[in-house]
Design an enzyme around this catalytic site. Structure first.
Site, PDB file in Angstrom:
ATOM      1  N   GLY A   1      97.835 -59.850  24.634  1.00  0.00           N
ATOM      2  CA  GLY A   1      97.596 -59.004  25.811  1.00  0.00           C
ATOM      3  C   GLY A   1      96.246 -58.316  25.906  1.00  0.00           C
TER       4      GLY A   1
ATOM      5  N   ASP B   1     103.029 -65.685  29.646  1.00  0.00           N
ATOM      6  CA  ASP B   1     102.884 -66.366  28.350  1.00  0.00           C
ATOM      7  C   ASP B   1     104.242 -66.911  27.932  1.00  0.00           C
ATOM      8  OD1 ASP B   1     100.458 -66.164  26.026  1.00  0.00           O
ATOM      9  OD2 ASP B   1     102.423 -66.794  25.304  1.00  0.00           O
TER      10      ASP B   1
ATOM     11  N   LYS C   1      89.497 -70.917  29.231  1.00  0.00           N
ATOM     12  CA  LYS C   1      88.984 -71.416  27.947  1.00  0.00           C
ATOM     13  C   LYS C   1      88.910 -72.946  28.003  1.00  0.00           C
ATOM     14  CE  LYS C   1      91.197 -70.093  24.028  1.00  0.00           C
ATOM     15  NZ  LYS C   1      90.533 -69.071  23.225  1.00  0.00           N
TER      16      LYS C   1
HETATM   17  N1  SAM Z   1      94.136 -63.816  26.011  1.00  0.00           N
HETATM   18  C1  SAM Z   1      95.067 -63.430  24.978  1.00  0.00           C
HETATM   19  C2  SAM Z   1      94.667 -62.049  24.534  1.00  0.00           C
HETATM   20  O1  SAM Z   1      93.576 -61.619  24.885  1.00  0.00           O
HETATM   21  O2  SAM Z   1      95.465 -61.404  23.879  1.00  0.00           O
HETATM   22  C3  SAM Z   1      95.084 -64.401  23.814  1.00  0.00           C
HETATM   23  C4  SAM Z   1      95.677 -65.719  24.179  1.00  0.00           C
HETATM   24  S1  SAM Z   1      96.060 -66.697  22.807  1.00  0.00           S
HETATM   25  C5  SAM Z   1      94.471 -67.231  22.285  1.00  0.00           C
HETATM   26  C6  SAM Z   1      96.713 -68.172  23.504  1.00  0.00           C
HETATM   27  C7  SAM Z   1      98.091 -68.008  24.136  1.00  0.00           C
HETATM   28  O3  SAM Z   1      98.361 -69.194  24.877  1.00  0.00           O
HETATM   29  C8  SAM Z   1      99.236 -67.872  23.142  1.00  0.00           C
HETATM   30  O4  SAM Z   1      99.810 -66.601  23.277  1.00  0.00           O
HETATM   31  C9  SAM Z   1     100.236 -68.981  23.577  1.00  0.00           C
HETATM   32  O5  SAM Z   1     101.576 -68.548  23.553  1.00  0.00           O
HETATM   33  C10 SAM Z   1      99.781 -69.243  24.998  1.00  0.00           C
HETATM   34  N2  SAM Z   1     100.220 -70.545  25.530  1.00  0.00           N
HETATM   35  C11 SAM Z   1      99.976 -71.784  25.012  1.00  0.00           C
HETATM   36  N3  SAM Z   1     100.560 -72.730  25.783  1.00  0.00           N
HETATM   37  C12 SAM Z   1     101.170 -72.090  26.820  1.00  0.00           C
HETATM   38  C13 SAM Z   1     101.935 -72.524  27.951  1.00  0.00           C
HETATM   39  N4  SAM Z   1     102.194 -73.817  28.175  1.00  0.00           N
HETATM   40  N5  SAM Z   1     102.408 -71.592  28.820  1.00  0.00           N
HETATM   41  C14 SAM Z   1     102.163 -70.281  28.605  1.00  0.00           C
HETATM   42  N6  SAM Z   1     101.457 -69.807  27.553  1.00  0.00           N
HETATM   43  C15 SAM Z   1     100.958 -70.700  26.671  1.00  0.00           C
END
Ligand code: SAM
Length: 311
Positions: free
Chosen positions: A53, A83, A164
């Site tokens: 978050g 998420d 990203k």
């Molecule tokens: N932006 C976030 C932060 O600042 O805290 C960090 C994000 S983290 C690098 C990547 C996230 O992508 C993970 O929490 C993962 O659960 C989510 N994710 C990956 N595939 C996903 C999908 N198909 N649908 C939703 N979330 C997804």
């Protein structure tokens, strides 16, 4: 590794804790915003792949807290964070636990904006990295396409999209695809993103889908159940298929008699150019010497002789 050594090795990790950010990623969005001024005039934002978050925290601070401090007026900013994983609550952030590859998630988001489209969509999504670069890049690309698809359902024309991206060898294809929908696409690498990491961020400005484009969640590469006839207009690209040559000539799937009607007398001919050193040559030579039927050990010995002869 102890916490203090990580503090020393990674200044953004330390600064994130000092600033109350849930993850060091917060600095990435802050630094992208320094360059692109993403939040001015923005009210409705979607944060895809938001857990734990820190990007939602940035959005909440910029769009809600800082604006409250600046003016007494009611703040109507709305942030929807999505998420797969659950996320601890944040002030002013609506949280959805869902998969961004699903159209139902797009519909849920739109419901929260009461039918109005979003001004900005951000996505920091990343799959679990396997360490096999080609696979990781491919999966990241698919996640970016899913993020784009969901964005095409919820973003207003003229809105912006930040996501990203892994800058691998085939990334140009993704840039070109995004350029079809956004006249301005920039790739940027915030200072807080490690140089050793393949990650960068695409900043896509001024959403301008081609005339007649209908948003779809379908990824033809993944969705084998896709009914192609349902795709219309610009969504449907049909590559011409052409049969070449005289349609009265021989059919390559038919069996014909050796003596072809109206042709000169059949005569068996060797191939015009025999293959040079084909891998089956040894077997042919052994067959000529009647060695293929023999015991395994004999075969081994004889094939050694043949190989020696060939040297
Ligand atoms: N932006 C976030 C932060 O600042 O805290 C960090 C994000 S983290 C690098 C990547 C996230 O992508 C993970 O929490 C993962 O659960 C989510 N994710 C990956 N595939 C996903 C999908 N198909 N649908 C939703 N979330 C997804």
């Amino acid at each position: 590794m102890g916490r203090s050594s990580k503090d020393k090795r990674d200044v953004y990790y330390r600064l994130a804790k000092e600033g109350g950010w849930r993850a060091r990623s917060a600095f990435k969005l802050l630094q992208i915003n320094e360059e692109f001024d993403l939040f001015t005039g923005v009210k409705r934002v979607v944060d895809l792949c938001a857990a734990p978050g820190s990007w939602s925290q940035v959005l909440s601070r910029k769009l809600i807290e800082e604006r409250k401090e600046e003016s007494e007026e009611a703040n109507d900013a709305k942030i929807v964070a999505v998420d797969l994983q659950a996320m601890a609550p944040l002030p002013g952030v609506i949280q959805l636990q869902g998969d961004i590859t699903k159209v139902s998630t797009a519909n849920e988001i739109i419901k929260h904006f009461e039918g109005e489209p979003a001004d900005l969509v951000v996505c920091d999504g990343a799959p679990d990295v396997t360490g096999l670069h080609d696979i990781d890049e491919y999966i990241q690309g698919q996640l970016l396409l899913a993020a784009f698809n969901i964005t095409s359902h919820v973003l207003k024309k003229g809105g912006n999209f930040v996501a990203k991206i892994f800058r691998g060898k085939d990334v140009d294809l993704l840039y070109s695809q995004l350029k079809l929908f956004f006249p301005e696409v920039t790739v940027c690498k915030p200072r807080s993103s490690r140089n050793s990491s393949i990650e960068s961020f695409v900043v896509c400005l001024n959403y301008s889908p081609p005339d007649g484009y209908t948003p779809t969640m379908a990824n033809p590469l993944l969705n084998q159940d896709l009914d192609y006839s349902s795709l219309q207009g610009i969504n449907r690209v049909v590559t011409p298929f052409m049969a070449c040559g005289d349609l009265n000539s021989y059919d390559s799937d038919m069996t014909y008699p050796l003596q072809l009607e109206g042709e000169k007398e059949y005569q068996q001919l060797p191939p015009t150019q025999a293959p040079i050193k084909p891998p089956y040559q040894t077997a042919c030579d052994m067959k000529k010497k009647n060695l293929l039927q023999n015991e395994q050990s004999n075969v081994k010995e004889s094939s050694k002789d043949i190989v020696d002869d060939e040297k």
